[in-house]
Structures are given as structure tokens and as C-alpha cells.
Design an enzyme around this catalytic site. Structure first.
Site: not given
Length: 419
Positions: A18-19, A22
Site C-alpha cells: 500500500h505504502e 504512494h
């Protein structure tokens, strides 16, 4: 211990990817990413590569990518400050020393008259011993602050989150949840490659050790042509007839090694939602095919996304209560149950959790990615961003409420766990 390891690996993978979404899109947009963190709270482990510090933190409740400009810069240079500066080969400032200047004997000591470290990138001031001549120093865009001998890279406005276009900022935020769906797809794909994918053919899959199929003499790979004289063309046909005949002997016509055989089987009885159905202890047939595995990855991701969205809809309409939600304790307990069923069930569970994380983060709730995307949508409509301080306050309140919700859910999990 195996459950603890499985939980840590699953949680770590979900947050990491998920990160990572980003981080990748933020770096691609040219945003300075100061930290990539798994977890919150005190640092347990960290290392720095290029501009970013990669950390693992103590509390396993999420993660973050700290982008320059998202929060106010904590280090400032104001008029009247006495600072030390180092110059690079081009004569530009590459280090600004704010304290312990005696540890840098080669630094120029100046009293700051004016400084702009975001746009024009310069410092003017008077050098120690020459307080009559005002000097101007150009600052490198890759310069560092040095505080307590710790270096922090300066973030020119061009490297800050707010300087990027609406599209770049939207992609950087949306990439996190998107990576969770990508991760789920690849997990389902891997399961399909290693284990195979289910097919809707009238062929017997793996037999359970205590089922009536094995007891009657059926074998994995048998092709069912008819049951009780009724022709079957799919696995669904086979299941339908079996379920309608609990505890009643039915005759299977099968083909095994090119020969037709007749085998009578008496389905066992299973109660499901107050209704008796027949089962014989046979799994759905599977095949190993890369193309089928790719299709299965997309289909499973779509179906579980739909299922979770339906569940969220029921939560909003009151058909589900908050007591039915699970936090870290509940997820750990369910992971323990799934882990006992085998590695493929555990992998599927990880994929489902990844989809769930992606969907939840897209909800238009302050402090979540969906909340930030909502602010971007408002910005697109009104033609200018909402005041950063007001948006920050909304996200802060949202984060506080989310933490409160997590405490309530975790308390419910603990009660279910021990009662």
C-alpha cells in the site's frame, strides 16, 4: 508461533505494498519523500537510501509515507539566526548548521538577514568578522539542515506535495489503495499457478478421507456422465443432484481409464441454515493453466471486491452492526483459524484482506486516502485548493475518530476472544 509469523508477514505485506504505491507515484512526480514507514510509534529499525529513510515502527496499525510539504517544515531559518554554512564546488550552500557550529571548523558563520529556502533558494547575511558587507549565498536544492549532527534535506517548493498538479497529487494518493488490488490479483494468480483453478466440468476433484465418495469406490479424475439416469454436463449439475438426495442411494455412471462403470453412492447429510442437503466429500475439479490462472486472478479480485462492497452497504444501512467489525485482534484470531487449513487458504485470506484494505482506504472519510481524494475533487470543482489548515484540522479530527473506532472494535474483539 506460526500464527504470529503468518500475521506479521500478511500485515507487513499489505501495508508495504500500500505504502509502496504512494512512494512510487510520489517519487515519479518529483516529491521529496522523507520517510517510508511500516507501523506507527517508536522506531524499531531504520536505514536510509537516497533521500528516504525506511523504518519499521513498534505499533502494527498501519504505515505512512512522509512527503515534504504535507506537514509544516519543522526547521526554519529566520533573520537574526547565527548559522554555519558549507559551500559546494559551485559555491552554493549545501549544508546549513543550526547548532554545534564548533564541531564544523570549516563552516562560514553568518548572521542571517534574509532567507528563502522554498522558492528563490538564497540566504543573505553578514559573515562573522565582517559585519559591514551584506553577502548573498545561493542554496543548492539538495542542501541539508544539520541539527544535533542529524541531517535533514531541505525541501524547495518544487519538491513539495502542494507544488504538484492535481493529477499528480491524485495519482500519488490513489496509488496506495490501487496497489492493494494489484497485490490481491497477484496472490490469486499465484494460487492459480501453483494449485490450479476450479473448472465447471463433471469430473471428480480431490476426495476427502471421511466422505461417502471414497467409501463407495469413486476416485479423483472420474468423469461423471450421469446420475440416476440423468445426464450431467457440468460440476454444478453433479452438485445439484447430490444435494437433493441426502441419505438416499444414487447411482453414478462414470468413465475411468476409458471404461464406463456404475457405482452406487449414498450422500451424507449436512444441515445448512436449517435445511438438509447431501454431500459425498468431493472437491470441485481443478486444472493448471497460466491463462486460466490470469482469468482466475481477475475474477476472484472482482468477486471479493463486490462481496466486500455489499457488506459495507449493509453496514451503512444498519443490516450489520459495529459489533460485527473486526480489528487487529479479530483478524489475528481469524488468521489463526485460516492458517490451520493450509497455505493456499492463508494466501487467499491475505488477498481478501488486501482488497478490504484497499476499499476501506478509498472511503471518503477524513484521514483516509479517500478523504484526501474527496478534497481533491472539491478542489477540481472550485478551481483552487481548500485552505491547508482547515483541511489538516478535518483530517486530524477524522484520525482521532478512527482511532476511537479502532479502540471500540478491538475491545469487542478481546471480549469475543476471551468470552
Amino acid at each position: 508461533m506460526n500464527t504470529v509469523i503468518a500475521f506479521i508477514i500478511i500485515f507487513g505485506a499489505l501495508v508495504f505494498f500500500h505504502e509502496l504505491g504512494h512512494l512510487m507515484l510520489a517519487k515519479r512526480a518529483g516529491i521529496l519523500c522523507r520517510e517510508f514507514a511500516i507501523g506507527f510509534g517508536p522506531k524499531v529499525f531504520s536505514f536510509k537510501k537516497n533521500e528516504t529513510v525506511y523504518t519499521i515502527r513498534l505499533l502494527p496499525i498501519g504505515g505512512f509515507v512522509r512527503m515534504a510539504g504535507e506537514d509544516p517544515e519543522v526547521i526554519e531559518v529566520k533573520p537574526g539566526y547565527n548559522i554555519g554554512i558549507h559551500l559546494d564546488n559551485q559555491g552554493k550552500v549545501n549544508k546549513i548548521i543550526l547548532n554545534n557550529k564548533d564541531k564544523h571548523p570549516n563552516a562560514k558563520i553568518i548572521e542571517v538577514e534574509q532567507a528563502d529556502l522554498e522558492h528563490d533558494m538564497f540566504i543573505t547575511g553578514y559573515e562573522e568578522g565582517n559585519d559591514e558587507q551584506l553577502q548573498r549565498f545561493e542554496v543548492s536544492e539538495r542542501a541539508f539542515f544539520v541539527v544535533d549532527e542529524q541531517e535533514t534535506q531541505i525541501a524547495p517548493f518544487s519538491r513539495q506535495f502542494a507544488s504538484k498538479t492535481l493529477t499528480q497529487r491524485t495519482l500519488a494518493i490513489a496509488a496506495g489503495p490501487a496497489m492493494n488490488f494489484v497485490l490481491a490479483f497477484f496472490i490469486f494468480l499465484t494460487i492459480g499457478i501453483l494449485q490450479g483453478t476450479f473448472i465447471n466440468e463433471p469430473i471428480l476433484g480431490e476426495l476427502t478421507k471421511d466422505g461417502s465418495a471414497l467409501e463407495a469406490g469413486l476416485k479423483q479424475g472420474d468423469i461423471v456422465t450421469s446420475i440416476e439416469g440423468t445426464s450431467v454436463d457440468s460440476w454444478n449439475d453433479v452438485v445439484e443432484i447430490i444435494q437433493k438426495n441426502p441419505d438416499h442411494e444414487i447411482n453414478f455412471s462414470i468413465v475411468r481409464d476409458g471404461q464406463t462403470m456404475q457405482i452406487p453412492v449414498t450422500p451424507d447429510i449436512r444441515e445448512i441454515e436449517g435445511k438438509s442437503i447431501g454431500i459425498i466429500g468431493v472437491y470441485k475439479p481443478m486444472e493448471k493453466s497460466f491463462v486460466a490462472a490470469i482469468k482466475n486472478g481477475f475474477v476472484e479480485t472482482y468477486l471479493w471486491t463486490k462481496e466486500i462492497l455489499v457488506g459495507l452497504g449493509k453496514l451503512v444501512t444498519g443490516q450489520f452492526s459495529i459489533d460485527m467489525l473486526s480489528g487487529p485482534v479479530g483478524i489475528y484470531d481469524m488468521t489463526d483459524e485460516v492458517a490451520q487449513s493450509g497455505i493456499y487458504y492463508l494466501m487467499r485470506w491475505a488477498a481478501i484482506l488486501s482488497i478490504n484494505l484497499g476499499i476501506v482506504n478509498l472511503l471518503p472519510i477524513p484521514a483516509l486516502d479517500g478523504g484526501r481524494l474527496l478534497f481533491f475533487a472539491v478542489e477540481a470543482v472550485r478551481g483552487k485548493p481548500i485552505d491547508r489548515h482547515k483541511e489538516g484540522m478535518v483530517h486530524f479530527i477524522g484520525f482521532a475518530l478512527l482511532m476511537l473506532l479502532m479502540l471500540v472494535v478491538t475491545w469487542n474483539d478481546i471480549q469475543r476472544f476471551f468470552l
